[in-house]
Design a protein around this motif. Structure first.
Motif, PDB file in Angstrom:
ATOM      1  N   ASP A 189      36.783  43.459  37.816  1.00 61.58           N
ATOM      2  CA  ASP A 189      36.141  44.219  38.863  1.00 61.58           C
ATOM      3  C   ASP A 189      35.435  43.716  40.136  1.00 61.58           C
ATOM      4  OD1 ASP A 189      35.823  46.857  37.649  1.00 61.58           O
ATOM      5  OD2 ASP A 189      34.161  46.917  36.805  1.00 61.58           O
ATOM      6  N   LYS A 190      34.930  41.887  40.226  1.00 65.91           N
ATOM      7  CA  LYS A 190      34.743  41.168  40.897  1.00 65.91           C
ATOM      8  C   LYS A 190      36.086  40.949  42.083  1.00 65.91           C
ATOM      9  CE  LYS A 190      31.012  38.871  38.310  1.00 65.91           C
ATOM     10  NZ  LYS A 190      30.617  37.301  37.995  1.00 65.91           N
ATOM     11  N   GLN A 191      37.361  40.583  41.505  1.00 70.32           N
ATOM     12  CA  GLN A 191      38.734  40.208  41.750  1.00 70.32           C
ATOM     13  C   GLN A 191      38.595  41.092  42.279  1.00 70.32           C
ATOM     14  OE1 GLN A 191      41.534  38.788  38.804  1.00 70.32           O
ATOM     15  NE2 GLN A 191      43.125  38.354  40.495  1.00 70.32           N
ATOM     16  N   ALA A 228      37.460  43.963  43.940  1.00 67.11           N
ATOM     17  CA  ALA A 228      35.972  43.626  45.035  1.00 67.11           C
ATOM     18  C   ALA A 228      36.197  43.121  46.213  1.00 67.11           C
ATOM     19  CB  ALA A 228      34.844  43.604  44.627  1.00 67.11           C
ATOM     20  N   ALA A 229      37.269  42.071  45.609  1.00 70.59           N
ATOM     21  CA  ALA A 229      36.985  40.577  46.866  1.00 70.59           C
ATOM     22  C   ALA A 229      38.453  40.699  47.420  1.00 70.59           C
ATOM     23  CB  ALA A 229      37.447  39.879  46.624  1.00 70.59           C
ATOM     24  N   ARG A 255      42.520  46.727  34.441  1.00 72.68           N
ATOM     25  CA  ARG A 255      41.506  47.414  34.077  1.00 72.68           C
ATOM     26  C   ARG A 255      42.013  48.157  33.479  1.00 72.68           C
ATOM     27  NH1 ARG A 255      37.087  50.273  35.449  1.00 72.68           N
ATOM     28  NH2 ARG A 255      35.404  49.391  35.392  1.00 72.68           N
ATOM     29  N   THR A 312      37.065  45.157  49.499  1.00 67.02           N
ATOM     30  CA  THR A 312      36.296  45.283  50.423  1.00 67.02           C
ATOM     31  C   THR A 312      36.933  45.082  51.917  1.00 67.02           C
ATOM     32  OG1 THR A 312      34.447  44.724  48.995  1.00 67.02           O
ATOM     33  CG2 THR A 312      34.170  44.359  51.331  1.00 67.02           C
ATOM     34  N   ARG A 332      34.527  42.255  33.984  1.00 72.14           N
ATOM     35  CA  ARG A 332      33.546  42.556  35.099  1.00 72.14           C
ATOM     36  C   ARG A 332      34.422  41.546  36.147  1.00 72.14           C
ATOM     37  NH1 ARG A 332      29.901  43.272  30.859  1.00 72.14           N
ATOM     38  NH2 ARG A 332      30.006  41.571  29.393  1.00 72.14           N
ATOM     39  N   GLN A 333      35.056  40.815  34.933  1.00 77.69           N
ATOM     40  CA  GLN A 333      35.866  39.527  35.903  1.00 77.69           C
ATOM     41  C   GLN A 333      36.994  40.523  37.001  1.00 77.69           C
ATOM     42  OE1 GLN A 333      35.285  36.419  36.429  1.00 77.69           O
ATOM     43  NE2 GLN A 333      33.496  36.364  35.413  1.00 77.69           N
ATOM     44  N   GLU A 376      33.629  41.284  29.517  1.00 79.10           N
ATOM     45  CA  GLU A 376      33.890  40.442  30.246  1.00 79.10           C
ATOM     46  C   GLU A 376      34.883  39.918  31.204  1.00 79.10           C
ATOM     47  OE1 GLU A 376      32.677  37.042  32.519  1.00 79.10           O
ATOM     48  OE2 GLU A 376      31.118  38.366  31.533  1.00 79.10           O
TER      49      GLU A 376
END
Length: 346
Positions: free
Chosen positions: A208-210, A212-213, A134, A216, A205-206, A202
């Motif tokens: 960031d989602k990975q 977060a999963a 990232r 968290t 952002r992908q 993009e």
């Protein structure tokens, strides 16, 4: 006890074995492939089971080596490069070479018995890889935006609006405006850069989602701290690589480079900035402190109380003190998350 210090490189690893007082016993240089690691393990077997491995903490270079050693049941400690350099400078041997560095690494491990122990942590390794990726993408997007601004300044300055040129809608409007300009090399390059920025955004952002999963469920207590989002928590978890390898909060603070260094003699106590430690973690703590001073009343009150007890203290000294305090907060949160993981697995 025998300590084996290793100076790791991409193509070769140099190992030096020393006894309990730092006397050199033997050395070996092997390729960094599978056969080289087998030779290294067989060579070390001559020193018996009571041996410890010390590896210079090179970012990524020593990961495969350390995984192999731990997989064989070895005890491995990380030696910071700065500590190795200090041991090398204090030795009578002149110059710098792989054997000299490996000897300094081994002696540093002998001198400092409480160095962090390496262990296998797949989650931390994944988070570190994703965080590094990232950061690379963010730097690439920033470079593309800077190039685009120079082209816009020459083509049509009014298109170079203030703010960030990273939002999808803003990029769509910019692409439409550029398409209406006279065709030319500079305009085509600007359109290419808009496409690159959109693609990089993009990908970020992908990621960031990975992240977060992954983060968290691993760090609820860490995420509850003001100033720590998913990206910062992923960076901390990846760099810490297991909070249990630190014997205390003070050891964690020293590792992060926020423990103050005394610089006084025969006068009032004074401390200076610590430029050592893990600079990635240090940068994370700095960003968290800056955020808390803007959004956390508790952090502001803590700083005011610290300054009130020290009328001659500077603002930078107060900031460093708050970073040291925050290191303890992060350490406790990491331990709480670790206990939560253990309870969930039970």
């Amino acid at each position: 006890m025998v300590v084996i210090g290793i100076d790791p490189h991409k193509r070769s690893h140099t190992a030096v074995a020393v006894d309990a007082v730092g006397r050199k016993l033997s050395q070996l240089t092997v390729p960094s492939d599978d056969n080289g690691l087998l030779r290294l393990w067989a060579w070390a077997a001559r020193f018996g089971p009571d041996r410890r491995w010390a590896v210079e903490d090179g970012r990524g270079i020593a990961a495969r080596l350390v995984r192999t050693l731990i997989g064989q049941g070895a005890v491995v400690v990380w030696v910071p490069p700065k500590l190795m350099a200090q041991c090398r400078a204090s030795a009578r041997t002149r110059g710098k070479s792989d054997p000299i560095d490996a000897l300094a690494i081994a002696r540093a491990a002998v001198r400092e018995p409480d160095l962090p122990t390496a262990h296998l942590d797949d989650d931390a390794a994944d988070l570190r890889l994703l965080s590094d990726r990232r950061e690379y993408l963010v730097k690439a997007r920033t470079a593309a935006v800077n190039q685009l601004r120079w082209h816009l300044h020459d083509l049509a300055p009014h298109l170079d609006a203030p703010g960030r040129l990273t939002g999808p809608r803003q990029l769509d409007r910019l692409a439409t405006a550029l398409s209406g300009l006279t065709a030319g090399v500079r305009r085509d390059l600007a359109l290419d850069l808009v496409t690159d920025i959109r693609r990089l955004g993009e990908q970020i952002r992908q990621l960031d989602k990975q992240l977060a999963a992954l983060v968290t469920p691993l760090a609820p207590a860490l995420l509850a701290i003001v100033g720590i989002n998913v990206v910062t928590a992923a960076k901390i978890l990846g760099e810490v690589a297991g909070v249990t390898r630190f014997r205390s909060a003070a050891a964690f603070a020293m590792h992060t480079g926020v423990a103050p260094i005394p610089v006084w003699s025969s006068n009032r106590p004074q401390y200076r900035l610590n430029r050592g430690g893990n600079r990635q973690l240090n940068a994370c703590l700095h960003r968290i402190v800056i955020t808390q001073l803007s959004h956390s009343a508790e952090a502001k009150a803590w700083r005011q109380r610290w300054i009130a007890r020290r009328p001659n203290a500077t603002g930078k000294a107060a900031l460093r003190a708050l970073k040291r305090h925050l290191a303890d907060v992060v350490y406790r949160a990491l331990h709480a998350d670790h206990q939560h993981q253990l309870a969930s697995a039970a």
